[in-house]
Design an enzyme around this catalytic site. Structure first.
Site, mmCIF file in Angstrom:
data_model
loop_
_atom_site.group_PDB
_atom_site.id
_atom_site.type_symbol
_atom_site.label_atom_id
_atom_site.label_comp_id
_atom_site.label_asym_id
_atom_site.label_seq_id
_atom_site.Cartn_x
_atom_site.Cartn_y
_atom_site.Cartn_z
ATOM 1 N N ASP A 78 -3.648 -4.114 118.690
ATOM 2 C CA ASP A 78 -4.115 -2.940 119.018
ATOM 3 C C ASP A 78 -4.661 -2.053 117.699
ATOM 4 O OD1 ASP A 78 -1.616 -2.350 117.959
ATOM 5 O OD2 ASP A 78 -1.167 -0.861 119.502
ATOM 6 N N ASN A 79 -3.967 -2.297 116.586
ATOM 7 C CA ASN A 79 -4.301 -1.758 115.392
ATOM 8 C C ASN A 79 -3.621 -2.229 114.211
ATOM 9 O OD1 ASN A 79 -2.303 0.720 116.929
ATOM 10 N ND2 ASN A 79 -1.590 0.155 114.838
ATOM 11 N N ARG A 82 -6.111 0.899 123.158
ATOM 12 C CA ARG A 82 -5.701 0.406 124.441
ATOM 13 C C ARG A 82 -6.739 0.795 125.681
ATOM 14 N NH1 ARG A 82 -0.091 -1.668 124.324
ATOM 15 N NH2 ARG A 82 -0.016 -1.861 122.177
ATOM 16 N N HIS A 115 1.212 2.058 127.761
ATOM 17 C CA HIS A 115 0.947 3.218 126.785
ATOM 18 C C HIS A 115 -0.371 3.983 127.063
ATOM 19 C CE1 HIS A 115 2.005 4.780 122.668
ATOM 20 N NE2 HIS A 115 2.042 5.707 123.500
ATOM 21 N N ASP A 123 1.107 -5.627 118.960
ATOM 22 C CA ASP A 123 1.278 -4.085 118.536
ATOM 23 C C ASP A 123 1.358 -4.157 117.021
ATOM 24 O OD1 ASP A 123 1.744 -1.463 118.650
ATOM 25 O OD2 ASP A 123 2.750 -1.559 120.468
ATOM 26 N N ASP A 124 0.540 -3.200 116.660
ATOM 27 C CA ASP A 124 0.696 -3.092 115.376
ATOM 28 C C ASP A 124 0.782 -4.451 114.237
ATOM 29 O OD1 ASP A 124 1.013 -0.348 115.607
ATOM 30 O OD2 ASP A 124 2.979 -0.048 114.921
ATOM 31 N N SER A 138 5.733 3.186 123.747
ATOM 32 C CA SER A 138 6.437 2.391 122.694
ATOM 33 C C SER A 138 7.923 2.415 122.776
ATOM 34 C CB SER A 138 5.954 3.003 121.394
ATOM 35 O OG SER A 138 4.561 2.846 121.146
ATOM 36 N N HIS A 154 5.674 -3.842 117.166
ATOM 37 C CA HIS A 154 5.735 -2.093 116.801
ATOM 38 C C HIS A 154 7.215 -2.168 116.328
ATOM 39 C CE1 HIS A 154 6.046 1.971 117.442
ATOM 40 N NE2 HIS A 154 4.778 1.847 117.713
ATOM 41 N N LYS A 197 3.754 -3.754 127.169
ATOM 42 C CA LYS A 197 3.834 -2.270 126.799
ATOM 43 C C LYS A 197 2.392 -1.511 127.471
ATOM 44 C CE LYS A 197 2.987 0.670 122.843
ATOM 45 N NZ LYS A 197 3.089 0.694 121.156
ATOM 46 N N CYS A 240 -2.643 3.464 118.684
ATOM 47 C CA CYS A 240 -2.115 2.636 120.088
ATOM 48 C C CYS A 240 -3.008 3.035 121.375
ATOM 49 C CB CYS A 240 -0.855 2.465 120.279
ATOM 50 S SG CYS A 240 -0.203 1.568 121.643
ATOM 51 N N LYS A 242 -2.299 0.850 109.521
ATOM 52 C CA LYS A 242 -2.275 1.758 110.453
ATOM 53 C C LYS A 242 -2.530 3.152 110.341
ATOM 54 C CE LYS A 242 0.816 3.053 114.635
ATOM 55 N NZ LYS A 242 1.881 2.765 115.249
#
Ligand SMILES: *[C@@H]1O[C@H](CO)[C@@H](O)[C@H](O)[C@H]1NC(C)=O
Ligand SMILES: *[C@@H]1O[C@H](CO)[C@@H](O)[C@H](O)[C@H]1NC(C)=O
Ligand SMILES: *[C@@H]1O[C@H](CO)[C@@H](O)[C@H](O)[C@H]1NC(C)=O
Length: 500
Positions: free
Chosen positions: A282-283, A74, A126, A30-31, A151, A230, A124, A70, A303
């Protein structure tokens, strides 16, 4: 026997012998930015297990997610479709969101279910909670789920960032909403979740799932989207204070430790040679967190932006005996994971417009990509603006650029939110092979070759946009605080009474 032939026989074997279809373990950070892993060049990250996967597997240099935030990213990962089709835009889902990934979208888990796969999601989600948890993973093809539904900063996290007491409190999470719950399938197991114990719970759940499936000789699909790395950064007792990189490094190490546990379990159960392990994120990194945020390495911004740093991600494919160690510069995307898994398992593709292509040939033969383009939608895609950028081969053209709050705190003035929306006509073009950092725009004047590429890009864009049918926006349906998960549904006053 040469490796190619061996691999071919291997594929033949499991495609003709229904007793051993491959397993899939999909790891999603994540991130996490392009420059965050040791095996992607970060000097102080500690990622021994991911580095091991990269050393013995295939490392991608040109791998993309589909959104710089996010939830849309996904949605694309699990459906093989741009988020504009499923309607998971603009921005991200919140605890009380009315919408979610529409149930008529087909996820990877739903693609595999008819073949008898055991499926589990841990981590997670989301992609929505909704009325009575109608958008949870168990409604989208996953037999089992353990995790937090969104998150971990979407709830008061004061106790997380300030605990243990000797850790300096840094930043705020969302107040005025329910504390973050831990879900087991559709039931709230803890509220608030015990963050410091969360990784151990995930690791136990996931290794148990592998062991049980292996014992039952049932092929399995494990999807592990981690809440790391994240904001806010933290780690439990196994990793806190153990990296050189501070809180971000500790969080990343905690994720890496779990990946190590999963690999050990795959080995112990004898599944390691019959499992495709795929890792990506994810990003891009949340640069506004400064030294507590991720790193996009040589790529521009992070991001929230459609520069490379927002959407090009580290990716690793690992499958001992089937995937040769190496590095590929072929273009690939999270969109391609569903068709690839479907192809390897012998599953039927969903009868919908897919944006992904099968990348098996890249994995098995280090062959060429079937993907020629990558489309860059902003966080808030609209028919009015359409694509912000498009990559065709090694060239990328930006039709619009915009900075983002998430990418604040960088010295590059194009990244923060005060770099407002700018239309470019002609588009700003880069050669991403010669200039992956998007530093040096190509001159069009006196360059008929570049002009020809631009014409081609414009044609591809026009065709793609003409064929794009935007799904009804799920996130514009707004939020209802009463839909936020509450372990004590009849209690008052909300949100503080949602505590078990
Ligand atoms: C799902 O349902 C919505 C609403 O009826 C529809 O617009 C959309 O096209 C459907 N999506 C798929 C993938 O069938
Ligand atoms: C945080 O800790 C304080 C003091 O221990 C407690 O009163 C409060 O309920 C906790 N808040 C959350 C969100 O867990
Ligand atoms: C996986 O394959 C390797 C190489 O053929 C072999 O040494 C190893 O024992 C195999 N592992 C398992 C668990 O089958």
């Amino acid at each position: 026997m040469n490796f190619r032939l061996l691999t071919f026989l291997n594929l033949l074997l499991f495609s003709t012998c229904s007793s051993s279809p491959p397993n899939f373990v999909l790891l999603f950070a994540d991130d996490l930015g392009f420059g965050d892993l040791g095996c992607f060049g970060h000097p102080s990250s500690l990622t021994p297990n991911l580095d091991r996967l990269a050393a013995a597997g295939l490392r991608f240099t040109d791998f993309y997610c589909t959104s710089p935030v996010c939830s849309p990213s996904r949605a694309s990962l699990l459906t093989g479709r741009y988020q504009t089709r499923s309607g998971v835009y603009p921005g991200v889902l919140y605890p009380g969101s009315r919408g979610g990934l529409p149930l008529n979208e087909t996820t990877i888990a739903e693609v595999l279910k008819p073949l008898g796969y055991a499926t589990a999601a841990v981590g997670k989600w989301h992609l929505g909670f909704g009325a009575n948890g109608m958008f949870l993973p168990t409604k989208q093809g996953f037999d089992q789920y353990l995790g937090i539904p969104y998150s971990h900063d979407m709830g008061p996290c004061w106790n997380l960032t300030c605990f243990p007491p000797d850790v300096k409190c840094f930043g705020m999470c969302d107040v005025g909403t329910v504390t973050v719950p831990l879900m087991h399938n559709e039931v709230i197991k803890q509220q608030p979740v015990n963050f410091l114990d969360l990784e151990r719970a995930y690791s136990d759940f996931a290794t148990n799932f592998i062991t049980t499936s292996a014992k039952k000789k049932q092929p399995f699909f494990l999807y592990y989207p981690s809440h790391h790395t994240h904001y806010p950064q933290y780690a439990g007792p196994g990793a806190a204070g153990r990296s050189l990189r501070g809180p971000f490094g500790d969080a990343l190490l905690e994720l890496d430790n779990t990946i190590g546990n999963l690999l050990a379990t795959l080995e112990e159960t004898g599944m390691i040679n019959n499992t495709l392990v795929f890792f990506t994120s994810d990003n891009g990194p949340e640069l506004m967190r400064m030294s507590r945020g991720g790193n996009s390495g040589p790529l521009k911004c992070g991001k929230g932006t459609t520069y490379e740093g927002g959407m090009r991600e580290p990716a690793i494919a690992y499958w001992p005996g089937t995937i040769r160690p190496g590095v590929t510069h072929e273009m690939a995307s999270t969109l391609d994971i569903l068709p690839t898994i479907a192809g390897l398992a012998g599953a039927t593709l969903p009868q919908v417009m897919l944006d992904g292509v099968d990348m098996t040939d890249i994995l098995i033969n280090q062959g060429k990509s079937k993907r020629e383009t990558m489309m860059f939608y902003p966080t808030d895609p609209s028919e009015k603006y359409g694509l912000f950028a498009l990559r065709l081969g090694k060239y990328k053209a930006h039709f619009y650029t915009r900075g983002a709050t998430h990418s604040g705190s960088t010295p590059d003035q194009d990244c923060p939110a005060f770099a407002v929306l700018k239309a470019h006509d002609p588009p700003v073009m880069y050669d991403l092979e010669a200039d992956p950092s998007e530093n040096y725009p190509l001159y069009l004047e006196g360059r008929p070759d570049i002009q020809a590429v631009l014409e081609q890009i414009k044609n591809v864009k026009e065709k793609f946009e003409a064929s794009m049918v935007f799904g009804e926006s799920q996130i514009s349906k707004g939020t209802d605080p009463n839909l936020a998960p509450c372990c004590n549904p009849q209690c008052s006053p909300r949100p503080s009474c949602c505590h078990c």
